[in-house]
Write an enzyme that holds these catalytic residues in place. Sequence first.
Site, PDB file in Angstrom:
ATOM      1  N   LEU A   1      -8.104   4.250  13.396  1.00 47.32           N
ATOM      2  CA  LEU A   1      -8.438   2.863  12.919  1.00 47.32           C
ATOM      3  C   LEU A   1      -7.358   2.483  11.750  1.00 47.32           C
ATOM      4  CD1 LEU A   1     -12.304   2.708  12.464  1.00 47.32           C
ATOM      5  CD2 LEU A   1     -11.016   2.063  14.200  1.00 47.32           C
TER       6      LEU A   1
ATOM      7  N   GLU B   1       7.458  -4.522  11.506  1.00 41.97           N
ATOM      8  CA  GLU B   1       6.701  -5.945  11.623  1.00 41.97           C
ATOM      9  C   GLU B   1       5.704  -6.038  10.694  1.00 41.97           C
ATOM     10  OE1 GLU B   1       4.387  -8.311  15.252  1.00 41.97           O
ATOM     11  OE2 GLU B   1       4.971  -6.163  15.584  1.00 41.97           O
TER      12      GLU B   1
ATOM     13  N   ASP C   1      -2.086  10.621  16.747  1.00 48.46           N
ATOM     14  CA  ASP C   1      -2.941  10.289  15.595  1.00 48.46           C
ATOM     15  C   ASP C   1      -3.502   8.725  15.855  1.00 48.46           C
ATOM     16  OD1 ASP C   1      -4.229  10.876  13.335  1.00 48.46           O
ATOM     17  OD2 ASP C   1      -2.658  10.413  12.068  1.00 48.46           O
TER      18      ASP C   1
ATOM     19  N   GLY D   1       1.178   5.409   1.276  1.00 43.95           N
ATOM     20  CA  GLY D   1       0.554   6.740   2.360  1.00 43.95           C
ATOM     21  C   GLY D   1       1.007   7.781   1.687  1.00 43.95           C
ATOM     22  N   GLY D   2       1.054   8.718   2.204  1.00 41.12           N
ATOM     23  CA  GLY D   2       1.098  10.165   1.720  1.00 41.12           C
ATOM     24  C   GLY D   2       2.648  10.373   1.011  1.00 41.12           C
TER      25      GLY D   2
ATOM     26  N   GLY E   1       0.710  -1.147  -0.127  1.00 44.34           N
ATOM     27  CA  GLY E   1      -0.288   0.062  -0.080  1.00 44.34           C
ATOM     28  C   GLY E   1       0.838   1.037   0.164  1.00 44.34           C
TER      29      GLY E   1
END
Length: 615
Positions: A152, A104, A149, A35-36, A33
Amino acid sequence: MATHHKDEPKKEIPEIITDPSTGKKYQRGKFLGKGGFARCYELTDLKTKDIFAGKIVAKSLLVKSTQKEKMSQEISIHRSLKDKHVVGFHGFFEDSDNVYIVLELCRRRSLMELHKRRKALTEPETRYFLKQILSGVKHLHDRKVIHRDLKLGNLFINDEMEVKIGDFGLATRVGYEGERKRTLCGTPNYIAPEILCKKGHSYEVDIWSIGCILYTLLVGKPPFETQTLKDTYMRIKKNEYHIPGRIGPLARSLIQKLLQGDPTRRPNVDMIIADDFMTMGYMPSRLPTSCLTMAPRFDSRCSSVATRKPLLEINNKDGSPVKVINKDGSKKEGLATKVPSTSGTTARQQQQQQDSQQAGAQPPKSDEPSDCYLKDLYTQISSVVLSKPDEKENINEEESEDPAAVPMIWVSKWVDYSDKYGLGYQLCDDSIGVLFNDFTKLLLLADGENIHYIERNNAEHYHQLKNYPAPLNKKVTLLRYFRNYMNEHLLKAAASMCPREGDELARIPSLRTYFRTRSAIILHLTNGTLQINFFEDHTKIILCPLMGAVTYIDEKRNFKTYRLASLEKYGCRTDLANRLRYARNMIQKLMVTKSSTLKSSTGSSTSQPAQPTTA
Ligand code: ADP
């Protein structure tokens, strides 16, 4: 991290990554994936074969000094932490192009994807996750770290269904007792009022976020959500939120303690751990991975919940086991009416009643539409199809790839014997199901022992292959027949997962309906997943309305998952676009045909269960 740098020419990340300081070599594997700033891949240590998650940030993106400082702050804080419920930090290094952080691996994504698939969780599940979150946050606070921060998407899940706190991009260290932080470089998701009002903040902002997480897990949506960020911030400042009536009293009371506007009034982590909500209800010791898509069964017949003795005594006074579980959550034959009224009962008893009511009335009262999200899916697919994704100018399919949306469950084999009995199928988790011609279903879980019988009205009955009521005899025999046939004759569409402890609590989606055309079989599962297997080239698509995603298994058996909304923006090749158009027509067909008449309308089944396989 938020800003995208799409104009930057993307430098390829090497296949073999070397840590120059130790000489350790890693093989770059599956894309996890983005992220920013970071792209995440599986990394395999070539010597030990250990697999990690590698967070890779191009140095070309770290131009401003604040960005560099944030990155080194993240590394410096994360590497100082070591806890069962914090994502393990295994090292970092850089080469001329990138910074690499070795973490991990959390294969089951995050609580964000769980939330998208499940919406409101049961109280026992919520308690299970909250306990682990609190344990991790205690570790941070004990080491003078504020995460700032907690949300979920930063609560990762591993194969054991354990929670691991990650992403320390906004974290900070408290320098001295009583220090109030004044600055925060970034926008936390569950932002506390004292940050918005710039009053100075400390550990209590994490407690606020935990309150928002608890609310979101139980209610199914965040407490202060509105159409715009501005309105949301307004509501946070005014402490305006509503807890629905169905939320139990202990959960309600804890949410109210956590979401207090005045930070000094919020409990600390130890106080939350000792709260009645945490100590009085049923705390599962493990959860099956099927919880990622279906509510588990916490019923009395499950051996692993034997610790709930007192609860069983309260609820089964007359000794009658609770077998029938109604989909609509009605408790007519259930527990609630047999339990004495709440007056005079203790909080513990009330909580236990609440747990067992939830357990006894599975699935818990849900907002699941009766069409299993078919209309939602139609809207999503139509939007992509009408945008003509294969006629776009700069098609960039890769940009839409989102491994976080990979389906949990798909059909790996099927046998059509519907001229006589029904359709048998195997799911990717190795469970087996039969949709009989009388619209009942029988499922054999991956453990090969537990069977679930689902009536036409969706009432569920739980039995074992070794022990089931006599009237099911014929259906169980057919199930065994289908299982043996598929094991012997058919190839699987993809590799299977291993069963694990806790799986006896599992509930799995079942086949809601299916039909065949000359070119494909269309399978619709009760969790909303729609799968289409194309006969000619063995390609498949798996559509998930809850994640808003499509998985395409192409002729070379590449397995890639894309966000539908992104495909609309960045376009896709004609082969995928054609399949999406086909899917749209098939969904339309499913919507106009009553599901109970679909099978007979195809008339293409054969007399022998020797149909094309999904191989
Ligand atoms: P951001 O740049 O927004 O901070 P991250 O770099 O932390 O995002 O993560 C990017 C994506 O990589 C995440 O959305 C997640 O899907 C995946 N990811 C991050 N950390 C892990 C991990 N430890 N195990 C598995 N996947 C991870």
